[in-house]
Design a protein around this motif. Structure first.
Motif, short mmCIF file in Angstrom:
data_model
loop_
_atom_site.label_atom_id
_atom_site.label_comp_id
_atom_site.label_asym_id
_atom_site.label_seq_id
_atom_site.Cartn_x
_atom_site.Cartn_y
_atom_site.Cartn_z
N GLU A 108 0.84 -1.21 0.00
CA GLU A 108 0.00 0.00 0.00
C GLU A 108 0.87 1.26 0.00
N MET A 109 1.96 1.22 0.77
CA MET A 109 2.85 2.39 0.79
C MET A 109 3.45 2.62 -0.60
N LYS A 110 3.78 1.54 -1.30
CA LYS A 110 4.34 1.69 -2.65
C LYS A 110 3.32 2.36 -3.58
N LYS A 111 2.06 2.10 -3.31
CA LYS A 111 0.98 2.67 -4.14
C LYS A 111 0.74 4.15 -3.81
N TYR A 112 0.75 4.49 -2.53
CA TYR A 112 0.34 5.84 -2.12
C TYR A 112 1.50 6.75 -1.71
N GLU A 113 2.61 6.16 -1.29
CA GLU A 113 3.75 6.98 -0.84
C GLU A 113 4.76 7.08 -1.99
N GLY A 115 10.44 7.29 -5.06
CA GLY A 115 11.08 7.90 -6.23
C GLY A 115 10.14 8.54 -7.23
N GLY A 116 8.84 8.54 -6.94
CA GLY A 116 7.88 9.14 -7.87
C GLY A 116 7.46 10.53 -7.42
N LYS A 117 6.30 10.95 -7.89
CA LYS A 117 5.79 12.28 -7.52
C LYS A 117 5.37 12.31 -6.05
N PRO A 118 5.30 13.52 -5.48
CA PRO A 118 4.91 13.59 -4.06
C PRO A 118 3.63 12.80 -3.78
N GLY A 119 3.62 12.07 -2.70
CA GLY A 119 2.47 11.24 -2.34
C GLY A 119 1.81 11.74 -1.08
N ARG A 120 1.21 10.83 -0.36
CA ARG A 120 0.43 11.21 0.83
C ARG A 120 1.33 11.81 1.94
#
Ligand SMILES: [Zn+2]
Length: 321
Positions: A122-127, A132-137
């Motif tokens: 879930e963290m990989k999906k939302y964080e 390394g992706g765009k800003p998350g939660r």
């Protein structure tokens, strides 16, 4: 500053048998659930904190839920007032910020964050920012919370796929994953001898159900699997602890919500019609004493979530006049 003497005065013993009516709604107080087992209802209203539990084993302490950083900082001295054993493990019941963003604080105090593998997924999906992706939660939350901005996201590093057992011959705690519920990585902490169940947000006691990351149909099945354990005491993710009726009522709330939405789906109601009916569904559920306490401001979103799970489209946005 609080001394450990004043902290000890906050530790109140309480009976093992509860009913909803006499559930202790004492935010920020330490409650002894059984010898060596503690519960602390976090201040969700003012601080967004989750509930915590901790179990004092012979040689270490296992904490249930990571909380926000400020929640972890609030509860650590209270744990230390109950025991001088080192805090070694912090169990994140799921990936949400109020249950896992405090991991850095637990690590600094010597504890390893533990969770079901689904928490990392879930963290990989939302964080996305962390990975390394765009800003998350995390980054979103850090914009609004100083404690998060001053900390770091630390995903769990010790994980289980189905269950994990802590047992020192006196106390036994089983961490279980029973399937999708509030999220796709929900874990429960179960004390089989004392029949105490820590549920995270798979079961809450009050208007705290956030349904956006889970699946309500699966959620009911997961809670029914947890109920088969036969718990006597429920320590929920938010709201006061209570007896087995807390779990029964949570199951009833989601089930009745789904039943009401299903009637509309079967009648062929369009998204705007279901949206318009949400207030009516809320009033129907409010008439049931067991369900009224679960109704809150996010009810329309809960109706939409269930409707979409049943094949419906997103609700139309409010149209300006
Ligand atoms: Zn949650």
């Amino acid at each position: 500053m609080k001394t450990s003497k004043t902290l000890l005065s906050l530790i109140i013993p309480c009976a093992l048998a509860f009913s909803t009516a006499d559930a202790i709604a004492e935010v920020n107080r330490v409650e002894t659930v059984a010898p060596g087992v503690y519960f602390h209802e976090g201040d969700i209203g003012r601080k967004g904190h989750c509930n915590n539990g901790w179990i004092v084993f012979d040689d270490y302490v296992l904490v249930v839920d990571g909380n926000f950083p400020s929640g972890a900082q609030e509860v650590i001295p209270k744990i230390k007032a109950t025991t001088d054993k080192p805090i070694r493990f912090a169990f994140d019941t799921h990936h949400h910020g109020d249950h896992a963003y405090g991991n850095q604080i637990w690590l600094e105090t010597g504890a390893t964050p533990v969770a079901h593998v689904g928490v990392l997924e879930e963290m990989k999906k939302y964080e996305t920012g962390y990975f390394g992706g765009k800003p998350g939660r995390w980054e979103d939350t850090a914009n609004n919370r100083k404690d998060v901005a001053a900390s770091k996201l630390k995903p769990p590093t010790l994980m289980f796929t189905k269950d994990m057992v802590f047992d020192d011959g006196k106390l036994r705690v089983e961490l279980h994953h029973f399937g999708v519920a509030h999220t796709r990585g929900d874990g429960f902490a179960w004390l089989p001898e004392e029949r105490i169940l820590f549920t995270g947000d798979a079961c809450v006691n009050g208007p705290y159900n956030f349904m956006g990351d889970g699946h309500t149909g699966e959620w009911v099945k997961t809670l029914e699997a947890a109920r088969k354990l036969g718990p006597k005491t429920i320590c929920p993710g938010h709201g006061p602890m209570g007896g087995s009726e807390v779990l029964d009522d949570q199951i009833a709330f989601i089930t009745e919500l789904r039943n009401e939405v299903k009637k509309l789906v079967e009648a062929g109601a369009k998204p705007a019609e279901v949206k318009a009916a949400a207030a009516m569904i809320q009033e129907t559920l409010r008439k049931n004493d067991r369900l009224a306490r679960y109704l809150g401001t996010s009810f329309d979103g809960q109706v939409e979530k269930v409707y979409r799970e049943m094949g419906g489209e997103a609700f139309p946005a409010n149209t300006p006049n």
